[in-house]
Design an enzyme around this catalytic site. Structure first.
Site, PDB file in Angstrom:
ATOM      1  N   LYS A 293      33.160  27.600  -2.016  1.00  0.00           N
ATOM      2  CA  LYS A 293      33.399  26.154  -2.148  1.00  0.00           C
ATOM      3  C   LYS A 293      34.858  25.846  -1.885  1.00  0.00           C
ATOM      4  CE  LYS A 293      35.179  24.053  -5.274  1.00  0.00           C
ATOM      5  NZ  LYS A 293      35.761  23.509  -6.506  1.00  0.00           N
TER       6      LYS A 293
ATOM      7  N   GLU B 236      -8.269 -10.582  13.833  1.00  0.00           N
ATOM      8  CA  GLU B 236      -7.928  -9.593  12.815  1.00  0.00           C
ATOM      9  C   GLU B 236      -9.203  -8.929  12.304  1.00  0.00           C
ATOM     10  OE1 GLU B 236      -4.609  -8.757  12.059  1.00  0.00           O
ATOM     11  OE2 GLU B 236      -4.676  -9.908  13.906  1.00  0.00           O
TER      12      GLU B 236
ATOM     13  N   GLY C 208      -5.787  -5.522  14.823  1.00  0.00           N
ATOM     14  CA  GLY C 208      -6.351  -6.712  15.451  1.00  0.00           C
ATOM     15  C   GLY C 208      -7.069  -6.342  16.748  1.00  0.00           C
TER      16      GLY C 208
ATOM     17  N   ARG D  16       0.812  -1.230   0.000  1.00  0.00           N
ATOM     18  CA  ARG D  16       0.000   0.000   0.000  1.00  0.00           C
ATOM     19  C   ARG D  16       0.844   1.279   0.000  1.00  0.00           C
ATOM     20  NH1 ARG D  16      -3.811  -0.364   4.753  1.00  0.00           N
ATOM     21  NH2 ARG D  16      -4.732   1.510   3.879  1.00  0.00           N
TER      22      ARG D  16
HETATM   23  C1  UD1 Z   1      -0.504  -7.292  12.674  1.00  0.00           C
HETATM   24  C2  UD1 Z   1      -1.305  -8.150  13.677  1.00  0.00           C
HETATM   25  C3  UD1 Z   1      -2.458  -7.307  14.219  1.00  0.00           C
HETATM   26  C4  UD1 Z   1      -1.916  -6.057  14.860  1.00  0.00           C
HETATM   27  C5  UD1 Z   1      -1.024  -5.273  13.877  1.00  0.00           C
HETATM   28  C6  UD1 Z   1      -0.319  -4.159  14.597  1.00  0.00           C
HETATM   29  C7  UD1 Z   1      -1.151 -10.447  12.928  1.00  0.00           C
HETATM   30  C8  UD1 Z   1      -1.829 -11.560  12.236  1.00  0.00           C
HETATM   31  N1  UD1 Z   1      -1.815  -9.319  13.013  1.00  0.00           N
HETATM   32  O1  UD1 Z   1      -1.396  -6.967  11.607  1.00  0.00           O
HETATM   33  O2  UD1 Z   1      -3.192  -8.063  15.170  1.00  0.00           O
HETATM   34  O3  UD1 Z   1      -2.994  -5.245  15.287  1.00  0.00           O
HETATM   35  O4  UD1 Z   1      -0.010  -6.121  13.315  1.00  0.00           O
HETATM   36  O5  UD1 Z   1       0.371  -3.324  13.688  1.00  0.00           O
HETATM   37  O6  UD1 Z   1      -0.042 -10.617  13.407  1.00  0.00           O
HETATM   38  N2  UD1 Z   1       5.639  -9.363   8.193  1.00  0.00           N
HETATM   39  C9  UD1 Z   1       6.664 -10.198   7.825  1.00  0.00           C
HETATM   40  N3  UD1 Z   1       6.376 -11.320   7.127  1.00  0.00           N
HETATM   41  C10 UD1 Z   1       5.103 -11.670   6.794  1.00  0.00           C
HETATM   42  C11 UD1 Z   1       4.057 -10.804   7.178  1.00  0.00           C
HETATM   43  C12 UD1 Z   1       4.362  -9.668   7.882  1.00  0.00           C
HETATM   44  O7  UD1 Z   1       7.833  -9.931   8.122  1.00  0.00           O
HETATM   45  O8  UD1 Z   1       4.929 -12.722   6.179  1.00  0.00           O
HETATM   46  C13 UD1 Z   1       5.972  -8.146   8.932  1.00  0.00           C
HETATM   47  C14 UD1 Z   1       5.577  -6.892   8.173  1.00  0.00           C
HETATM   48  O9  UD1 Z   1       6.645  -6.431   7.383  1.00  0.00           O
HETATM   49  C15 UD1 Z   1       5.228  -5.922   9.287  1.00  0.00           C
HETATM   50  C16 UD1 Z   1       4.791  -6.834  10.437  1.00  0.00           C
HETATM   51  O10 UD1 Z   1       5.235  -8.120  10.129  1.00  0.00           O
HETATM   52  O11 UD1 Z   1       6.368  -5.180   9.682  1.00  0.00           O
HETATM   53  C17 UD1 Z   1       3.279  -6.847  10.609  1.00  0.00           C
HETATM   54  O12 UD1 Z   1       2.694  -7.357   9.443  1.00  0.00           O
HETATM   55  P1  UD1 Z   1       1.428  -6.695   8.761  1.00  0.00           P
HETATM   56  O13 UD1 Z   1       1.120  -7.439   7.527  1.00  0.00           O
HETATM   57  O14 UD1 Z   1       1.614  -5.232   8.668  1.00  0.00           O
HETATM   58  O15 UD1 Z   1       0.327  -7.091   9.835  1.00  0.00           O
HETATM   59  P2  UD1 Z   1      -0.940  -6.260  10.210  1.00  0.00           P
HETATM   60  O16 UD1 Z   1      -2.022  -6.553   9.255  1.00  0.00           O
HETATM   61  O17 UD1 Z   1      -0.547  -4.862  10.431  1.00  0.00           O
END
Ligand code: UD1
Ligand code: MG
Length: 476
Positions: free
Chosen positions: A357, A160, A145, A23
């Site tokens: 400079k 979530e 979440g 996004r």
């Molecule tokens: C997650 C939480 C949510 C919480 C929110 C807070 C879960 C399922 N949900 O949601 O409950 O409210 O964070 O900000 O955990 N990432 C990886 N690998 C992956 C997926 C994600 O490294 O496969 C990293 C992303 O880069 C990010 C972080 O994990 O820095 C969180 O992932 P994101 O997809 O942003 O989760 P949210 O939907 O924000």
């Protein structure tokens, strides 16, 4: 840093940072986007250190090489998650590099506002139970979440937004995505995860909930300022987070004795140092390793990067200083430009539309108007007149100009380098100086003036007289 298992259990920060950040609509990995002068991930890693974590791990994926490269000067251990299958899967990648007895402080690379004090509270809470997580009351809770609790206030579930029913969606207690968890048990729980949810991902939240359901106490650490939980998924959120970090930075400097006029318009990078009694006017930017000694004033629109300014010097409006060194009691600007290698001695003055400079001006030297000084050394107390140019470049190479102490370089002098103007020497206004000028001499290098009598009326028509037209001016 490599882990030595014989050193006993550690507190290991694991930053989940592999996400693509779709996004953001960007080619750059999300965690490399900058807020308040450094990458998002840098803020999170710094907080982990401040909180006393023994090791710092980051889980990377999308363009991971670029991330590693950006942090090549830092002590970070990298874990690669080839495919981004969810937060649970991301954390599981760290299993082989941490000890089962370690306490994991799990953070998100896109949640940079969390404070070290919060992480310390989190670790303490985890140590007095099984684990702990950071929650906040946020209304509206947006896409975060939702945290569900039972009658005793214990964790009952994390849902979530994408999976929540209307009743759950109305819950305002949110999961900040920050946890302290015992490594061995959480890795075991992660192995039990399924992808049966609307996003088809392995949710870390499910593993945490499963442990709570099995009777382990997951302490809920409430944020007093829910702002700390703000995450960056879009450029708009990046701007909001940047503003919060900048605000914290400005407050810190104001508490240390810096006056700011219209602080919200002032930007200060994390590597900047500012002495007491400095005075910053609106729209000032201080970046890189800029250092202001005590009592420095930077007026409106000043832009300083990697520049040192000595005590009580004044940077007048709209000046640009980049890689410059300004001693104390100097005056620079308005509209001056100091480029890399510009060095001003004590009390020197560089005025409007002057560019400097790779040049050194001695103590008390002055270049007050419309001048270019490049590859020059200007002695103490020398005066550089308006419009003087060091002609330092012959199209192939750069050459040096030396101006002795106390010299007086007349207005509009062209100094064709390499050339030397001696101590206390003078050049006549409008001179083109191509040969060295001895100490104390006057050099005049211009065509002698010739006056031709009665020029007007011969080549150029005489000035029309108003006689006979009643003083009224004709339209032309
Ligand atoms: C997650 C939480 C949510 C919480 C929110 C807070 C879960 C399922 N949900 O949601 O409950 O409210 O964070 O900000 O955990 N990432 C990886 N690998 C992956 C997926 C994600 O490294 O496969 C990293 C992303 O880069 C990010 C972080 O994990 O820095 C969180 O992932 P994101 O997809 O942003 O989760 P949210 O939907 O924000
Ligand atoms: Mg997120």
């Amino acid at each position: 840093m490599t882990h030595d298992p014989s050193s006993g259990p550690s507190t290991v920060a694991v930053v989940l940072a592999a996400g693509k950040g779709t996004r953001m609509r960007s080619d750059l990995p999300k965690v490399l986007h900058e807020a308040a002068g450094k990458p998002l991930l840098d803020w999170v890693l710094e907080t982990a250190s401040e909180a006393g974590c023994d090791r710092r791990l980051a889980v990377i994926g999308h363009r991971g090489d670029d991330v590693v490269q950006a942090f090549s000067d830092q002590d970070v251990e990298w874990v690669v998650q080839e495919q981004q299958l969810g937060t649970g899967h991301a954390l599981a990648q760290a299993e082989s590099v941490v000890g089962r007895e370690d306490l994991l402080v799990v953070l998100s690379g896109d949640v940079p506002l969390v404070k070290a004090a919060t992480l310390k509270r989190l670790v303490e809470a985890a140590r007095s139970g099984w684990g702990a997580m950071v929650v906040a009351d946020l209304d509206p809770p947006g896409s975060l979440g939702r945290v569900l609790v039972d009658d005793e206030g214990n964790l009952a579930g994390i849902v979530e937004a994408a999976d929540a029913n209307p009743e759950e969606l109305a819950v305002t207690m949110i999961n900040a995505g920050i946890y302290a968890l015992p490594a061995g048990e959480i890795f075991d729980a992660l192995r039990q995860l399924s992808t049966e949810n609307s996003q088809g991902e392995f949710y870390l939240t499910d593993a945490v909930t499963a442990q709570a359901a099995a009777g382990r106490r997951v302490a809920l650490v409430h944020l007093e300022a829910p702002q700390e939980a703000l995450g960056v998924n879009t450029r708009l959120e990046l701007a909001s987070v940047d503003e919060v970090l900048m605000d914290r930075c400005r407050r810190r400097w104001m508490e240390r004795g810096v006056t700011m006029v219209s602080p919200a318009s002032i930007r200060i990078d994390p590597g900047v140092m500012i002495g007491e009694d400095c005075y910053l006017h609106p729209n000032v930017t201080l970046s890189g390793s800029t250092t202001l000694d005590t009592g420095v004033t930077v007026h409106q629109g000043g832009w300083l990067r990697n520049t040192r300014v000595g005590a009580s010097s004044e940077i007048l409006p709209y000046s640009v200083l980049d890689g410059a060194e300004v001693a104390s009691n100097c005056k620079v600007g308005p509209f001056a430009r100091l480029r890399p290698g510009a060095v001003l001695g004590e009390g020197a003055k560089v005025g409007n539309f002057v560019e400097v400079k790779n040049s050194r001006l001695g103590a008390g030297a002055k270049a007050s108007h419309l001048t270019y000084l490049g590859d020059a050394v200007v002695g103490d107390g020398a005066n550089i007149g308006a419009g003087v140019v060091t002609c330092n470049y012959d199209g192939t190479a750069k050459h040096r100009t030396e101006i002795g102490p106390g010299a007086f370089v007349g207005s509009d002098t062209m100094l064709v380098a390499p050339v030397r103007v001696g101590a206390e020497a003078t050049t006549g206004a409008g001179s083109v100086i191509t040969k060295d000028v001895p100490d104390r001499a006057l050099a005049v290098g211009r065509a002698r003036q010739r006056n031709i009598a009665d020029w007007s009326g011969r080549v150029r028509p005489a000035v029309p007289s108003n006689e006979g037209s009643n003083g009224s001016s004709e339209e032309k």
